[in-house]
Design an enzyme around this catalytic site. Structure first.
Site, PDB file in Angstrom:
ATOM      1  N   GLY A  41      41.706  36.972  55.176  1.00  0.00           N
ATOM      2  CA  GLY A  41      42.800  36.505  55.341  1.00  0.00           C
ATOM      3  C   GLY A  41      43.619  36.237  56.740  1.00  0.00           C
ATOM      4  O   GLY A  41      44.319  35.175  57.071  1.00  0.00           O
ATOM      5  N   ASP A  97      47.355  39.210  57.487  1.00  0.00           N
ATOM      6  CA  ASP A  97      48.079  37.838  56.964  1.00  0.00           C
ATOM      7  C   ASP A  97      49.327  38.024  56.508  1.00  0.00           C
ATOM      8  O   ASP A  97      50.497  37.607  56.600  1.00  0.00           O
ATOM      9  CB  ASP A  97      47.119  37.145  56.136  1.00  0.00           C
ATOM     10  CG  ASP A  97      46.680  37.924  54.894  1.00  0.00           C
ATOM     11  OD1 ASP A  97      47.041  38.948  54.865  1.00  0.00           O
ATOM     12  OD2 ASP A  97      45.958  37.464  54.188  1.00  0.00           O
ATOM     13  N   ASP A 100      52.386  43.128  51.512  1.00  0.00           N
ATOM     14  CA  ASP A 100      52.885  43.040  50.211  1.00  0.00           C
ATOM     15  C   ASP A 100      53.345  44.315  49.733  1.00  0.00           C
ATOM     16  O   ASP A 100      54.513  44.999  50.023  1.00  0.00           O
ATOM     17  CB  ASP A 100      51.856  42.369  49.494  1.00  0.00           C
ATOM     18  CG  ASP A 100      52.345  41.995  47.954  1.00  0.00           C
ATOM     19  OD1 ASP A 100      53.522  41.774  47.623  1.00  0.00           O
ATOM     20  OD2 ASP A 100      51.322  41.817  47.077  1.00  0.00           O
ATOM     21  N   LYS A 128      56.291  40.318  52.362  1.00  0.00           N
ATOM     22  CA  LYS A 128      57.097  40.130  51.177  1.00  0.00           C
ATOM     23  C   LYS A 128      57.712  41.422  50.835  1.00  0.00           C
ATOM     24  O   LYS A 128      57.269  42.485  50.043  1.00  0.00           O
ATOM     25  CB  LYS A 128      55.803  40.019  49.877  1.00  0.00           C
ATOM     26  CG  LYS A 128      55.616  38.554  49.763  1.00  0.00           C
ATOM     27  CD  LYS A 128      54.705  38.401  48.217  1.00  0.00           C
ATOM     28  CE  LYS A 128      53.861  37.292  48.417  1.00  0.00           C
ATOM     29  NZ  LYS A 128      53.104  37.419  47.186  1.00  0.00           N
ATOM     30  N   VAL A 150      51.465  33.054  48.055  1.00  0.00           N
ATOM     31  CA  VAL A 150      51.253  31.990  48.965  1.00  0.00           C
ATOM     32  C   VAL A 150      49.821  31.634  49.286  1.00  0.00           C
ATOM     33  O   VAL A 150      49.129  32.754  49.159  1.00  0.00           O
ATOM     34  CB  VAL A 150      52.267  32.171  50.070  1.00  0.00           C
ATOM     35  CG1 VAL A 150      53.506  31.823  49.810  1.00  0.00           C
ATOM     36  CG2 VAL A 150      51.963  33.466  50.735  1.00  0.00           C
ATOM     37  N   ARG A 162      42.247  28.712  51.822  1.00  0.00           N
ATOM     38  CA  ARG A 162      42.513  29.317  53.165  1.00  0.00           C
ATOM     39  C   ARG A 162      42.358  28.290  54.371  1.00  0.00           C
ATOM     40  O   ARG A 162      43.150  28.564  55.393  1.00  0.00           O
ATOM     41  CB  ARG A 162      41.140  30.270  53.608  1.00  0.00           C
ATOM     42  CG  ARG A 162      41.078  31.407  52.623  1.00  0.00           C
ATOM     43  CD  ARG A 162      40.072  32.349  53.190  1.00  0.00           C
ATOM     44  NE  ARG A 162      39.563  33.325  52.144  1.00  0.00           N
ATOM     45  CZ  ARG A 162      40.359  34.622  51.930  1.00  0.00           C
ATOM     46  NH1 ARG A 162      41.210  35.010  52.380  1.00  0.00           N
ATOM     47  NH2 ARG A 162      39.840  35.519  51.292  1.00  0.00           N
TER      48      ARG A 162
END
Ligand code: IMP
Ligand code: MG
Length: 177
Positions: A41, A97, A100, A128, A150, A162
């Site tokens: 990512g 990236d 979370d 997030k 997302v 991606r």
């Protein structure tokens, strides 16, 4: 498939990546850094960020798996690919990236700190914050975003999307198809 809804445009992302690059350049003035990307990512972010950093820099990559393709984390992180070069005494910028639940970065931070780097900083493009389960924070954060799934700019849904140049909200009908 429905049109993805743009949350962050390529222009907004580019401006923020330039800001983060300047901050890293300032913070590590006169030193070398290793940009350590979390596969897959972070690859797009790392490629752009690297070119906004005016320091001697090298790249390395690490890969982790949290089991499966599902959006929910399983609660266990497994190392899939370790770094290529020793980290001891080096300035490491861990490039991720999205932050979370914090599970991935908590795991990686402990793994890397055990190798005694000179400095370990975390650069996360997205955060997030409302989903955090473990107390980990990034030193450089691009955008705090709401609890939406997302994709784009390196972020995937089951390995797809991606390559979208903008960061988009995954529509629920596309998720279930
Ligand atoms: P954490 O371990 O829960 O902090 O999750 C971090 C990882 O979950 C990221 O590196 C991503 O691979 C994945 N992830 C979390 N949220 C999203 C999202 O909205 N889109 C794509 N991947 C995500
Ligand atoms: Mg990831």
């Amino acid at each position: 498939m429905s049109q993805p809804k743009v949350l962050l445009s390529r222009e907004q992302i580019a401006a923020k990546v330039a800001e983060i690059g300047s901050a890293i350049t300032r913070d590590f003035q006169g030193e070398s850094v290793i940009l350590l990307g979390v596969l897959k990512g972070a690859t797009v972010f790392l490629a752009d960020l690297a070119r906004q950093i005016q320091l001697d820099a090298t790249f390395d990559f690490i890969a982790v798996s949290s089991y499966g393709n599902s959006r929910e984390q399983s609660g266990e992180v497994r190392l899939v690919k370790d770094v290529d070069r020793p980290m001891e005494g080096k300035n490491i910028i861990l490039v991720e990236d999205i932050l979370d639940t914090g599970l991935t970065l908590t795991y990686l931070r402990e793994l890397l700190l055990a190798r005694k780097p000179k400095a370990l900083k975390i650069a996360a493009l997205l955060d997030k914050l409302s989903r955090r389960e473990l107390p980990v924070h990034a030193d450089y954060v691009g955008f705090v975003i709401p609890d939406e799934f997302v994709v784009g700019y390196g972020l995937d849904f089951a390995e797809h999307f991606r390559n979208l140049p903008d960061i988009c909200i995954m529509e629920s009908d596309a998720k279930s198809s």
